[in-house]
Write a protein that holds these residues in place. Structure first.
Motif, PDB file in Angstrom:
ATOM      1  N   VAL A 146       0.829  -1.206   0.000  1.00 29.45           N
ATOM      2  CA  VAL A 146       0.000   0.000   0.000  1.00 29.45           C
ATOM      3  C   VAL A 146       0.862   1.254   0.000  1.00 29.45           C
ATOM      4  O   VAL A 146       2.018   1.234   0.409  1.00 29.45           O
ATOM      5  CB  VAL A 146      -0.940   0.036   1.227  1.00 29.45           C
ATOM      6  N   ALA A 184      -7.772   5.192   0.723  1.00 22.29           N
ATOM      7  CA  ALA A 184      -7.724   3.971  -0.073  1.00 22.29           C
ATOM      8  C   ALA A 184      -9.092   3.290  -0.148  1.00 22.29           C
ATOM      9  O   ALA A 184      -9.900   3.361   0.771  1.00 22.29           O
ATOM     10  CB  ALA A 184      -6.708   2.999   0.533  1.00 22.29           C
ATOM     11  N   TYR A 187      -6.987  -0.258  -4.733  1.00 18.28           N
ATOM     12  CA  TYR A 187      -6.239  -1.510  -4.660  1.00 18.28           C
ATOM     13  C   TYR A 187      -7.156  -2.685  -4.993  1.00 18.28           C
ATOM     14  O   TYR A 187      -8.336  -2.685  -4.631  1.00 18.28           O
ATOM     15  CB  TYR A 187      -5.672  -1.730  -3.245  1.00 18.28           C
ATOM     16  N   PHE A 238      -3.747  -5.555  -2.593  1.00 23.98           N
ATOM     17  CA  PHE A 238      -3.746  -5.676  -1.139  1.00 23.98           C
ATOM     18  C   PHE A 238      -4.215  -7.070  -0.743  1.00 23.98           C
ATOM     19  O   PHE A 238      -5.271  -7.536  -1.177  1.00 23.98           O
ATOM     20  CB  PHE A 238      -4.685  -4.631  -0.522  1.00 23.98           C
TER      21      PHE A 238
END
Length: 555
Positions: free
Chosen positions: A240, A245, A271, A295
């Motif tokens: 990350v 996010a 992600y 992720f």
């Protein structure tokens, strides 16, 4: 027994889940899912009859597809939503029935009087409790006295259709349908509703299904590449960056595309998670600079990975688990996936407004610092691999490559899946590993090195990208002037749910033999059915990595 569900690999007990599903669904939800299948059979009976008169009902086709997908493992845990779908199925059935009866009378000059299965004219209860009670009467063990082998074959067909429905739904969202695929859903459900077929007849229908599913996989492949381009080899950052996010899990690339467009220039990093990893190889998605990396790992680790994470989460399709309290207020569902109490984002005219999800990501603030673990390669779909075909053929002829192993499929939490990690690690250095689906997370962080100009580990994509693996195998067989079964290729599959079932049936329908599956054999496959599959196709269970490798390479 409160319920009986055995459609996935992760069953509790030798016969299936009988009190609560390991997936998290309770007995009431299981009952409603059984009832939804019962209702879909009734709709399919009339839709098939209408189709035989040349009447096509697009609404019925879509509802059958979405209804089947709704009952796939880890999709919909919301009883109210399932009850609503049942109501819509019954309403649509009445419309199709009315159209058919009138068309039949117009054509023949008389009323339709043929006897139909009970489910064709079944009526739903007028309360949720009543529906749950009805569902308890129509599960997989209904029909007392049914031969266990016939029941097993019926389940295999049903679970295969559930898997194909997931892929057909993805393609439909991207504007692609196939009349043969739509027709088979009704053909298969109609056959299950009527019953009375011999084992040979059902097995023939299953093989027919496998070939239809190949068309479905091809349709979805074309839908993806038309919208997002052909995947290209791409390095993906595992980790990350600092800042707000959003984590996107599931399978739906179009949801990701819409989210990327709506977050452009907002300073929010997007992600992928789980089966969304292959998105990074598509030019139409990777062009967005804020598609920042991947992720986490596979779906079954989400509770641990999402716990305490300062990011919003979007679950686009199946693979949702019961959210922990720590992130229940920041996980959103969309499409057919649902969990009671979670905020759901519906499409309006085919488009989705992710503003609430985006606001949540901003409010959370995101990750406080960068954490980069490593980079991995994705993007080796059929277009990319076949671009290397000449080099691959030459490497085989010069004995630089001895063997190909396709090691892929679903991941899961049940013990025994370390087999796939150990197997991949023990594959000889002069062999290439093709992989796809979330099973690759068992070993895709390992550095397998290169053979010449290409890596030994080639990530072909999501589970639906089995089409890529098939196309690669067929092309290599053509290049060597042999059949697929004569290639130095071994297929080692891990299965979890119904999409794995439909892919296996497609491979079998193509005549591909000596496939190994694990970590356990399906509970719904009776001993006699397994014996037939073993004798006819050489299908076998995995044993140990050392023993299986020795057996494969000795041949």
């Amino acid at each position: 027994m409160q319920m009986l569900c055995r459609q996935c690999e992760q069953t509790l007990g030798p016969d299936g889940c009988s009190v609560k599903g390991v997936c998290g669904k309770n007995a009431d939800t299981s009952s409603l899912q059984d009832l939804l299948i019962h209702a879909l059979k009734g709709l399919a009976v009339y839709a098939k009859l209408a189709g035989e008169l040349g009447i096509k009902e697009a609404d019925a086709d879509l509802l059958v597809m979405e209804g089947l997908f709704t009952t796939v493992t880890n999709v919909n845990f919301d009883a109210a939503r399932i009850a609503d779908i049942i109501a819509r199925v019954c309403e649509t059935k009445e419309k199709v029935k009315s159209v058919f009866l009138q068309a039949y009378k117009n054509k023949t000059g008389r009323d339709f009087t043929d006897r139909l299965p009970e489910t064709a004219d079944w009526k739903p209860a007028d309360s949720l409790g009543g529906l749950i009670e009805q569902g308890r009467q129509v599960g997989i063990m209904s029909g007392p006295g049914l031969d266990p082998d016939i029941r097993s074959l019926q389940e295999i067909l049903l679970y295969g259709m559930k898997g194909m429905a997931a892929y057909a739904d993805h393609a439909f969202i991207l504007g692609r349908t196939d009349p043969e695929v739509n027709s088979f859903f009704c053909q298969g459900l109609d056959a299950l509703a009527r019953g009375g077929l011999s084992a040979d007849k059902i097995l023939g229908l299953i093989m027919e299904f496998g070939k239809v599913n190949l068309k479905c996989l091809e349709m979805l492949d074309k839908a993806h590449t038309e919208h997002f381009g052909n995947p290209v080899p791409t390095k993906v950052v595992m980790g990350v960056k600092k800042g707000p996010a959003i984590i996107v899990s599931g399978h739906d690339l179009y949801d990701l595309k819409q989210l990327l467009e709506q977050t452009e220039g907002l300073g929010i990093n997007i992600y992928t998670h789980g089966e969304m990893l292959p998105a990074h190889g598509y030019p139409g998605l990777k062009k967005h600079a804020h598609l920042a990396g991947h992720f986490g790992t596979a779906w079954q680790n989400q509770q641990k990975e999402f716990d305490g994470m300062p990011a919003a989460i979007l679950m686009t399709t199946n693979c949702i688990q019961k959210p922990r309290d720590s992130y229940e207020d920041r996980i959103f569902t969309t499409g057919l996936v649902a969990w009671t109490g979670l905020e759901h984002i519906d499409a309006k005219s085919g488009k989705k407004d992710f503003s609430r999800l985006i606001k949540k990501a901003r409010d959370l603030g995101g990750f406080k610092e960068e954490r980069i673990e490593k980079e991995i390669l994705v993007g080796f779909a059929h277009n990319a691999v076949l671009g290397l075909a000449d080099k691959i053929v030459e490497a085989v002829k010069t004995k630089k490559i001895r063997h190909f192993f396709l090691i892929g499929g679903c991941d899961g939490a049940k013990p025994g899946r370390n087999y796939y990690t150990e197997f991949a690690q023990k594959v000889p250095r002069d062999a290439v590993i093709l992989t796809l689906a979330c099973g690759k997370f068992r070993f895709n962080s390992i550095d397998f090195g290169y053979i010449g100009d290409f890596p030994r580990l080639l990530d072909c994509g999501q589970c639906n990208d089995a089409y890529s693996a098939i196309k690669i195998a067929v092309a290599l067989a053509k290049a060597f002037g042999c059949g697929v079964n004569e290639l130095p290729l071994s297929i080692i599959l891990s299965w979890y749910e119904q999409k794995a079932v439909c892919i296996l049936l497609t491979l079998l329908s193509l005549g591909i033999k000596d496939i190994r599956i694990g970590p356990t054999l399906p509970v719904f496959a009776s001993p006699n059915v397994l014996k037939i599959l073993s004798e006819k196709f050489g299908l076998k269970a995995v044993t140990t990595p050392d023993s299986d490798l020795k057996d494969i390479l000795s041949q």
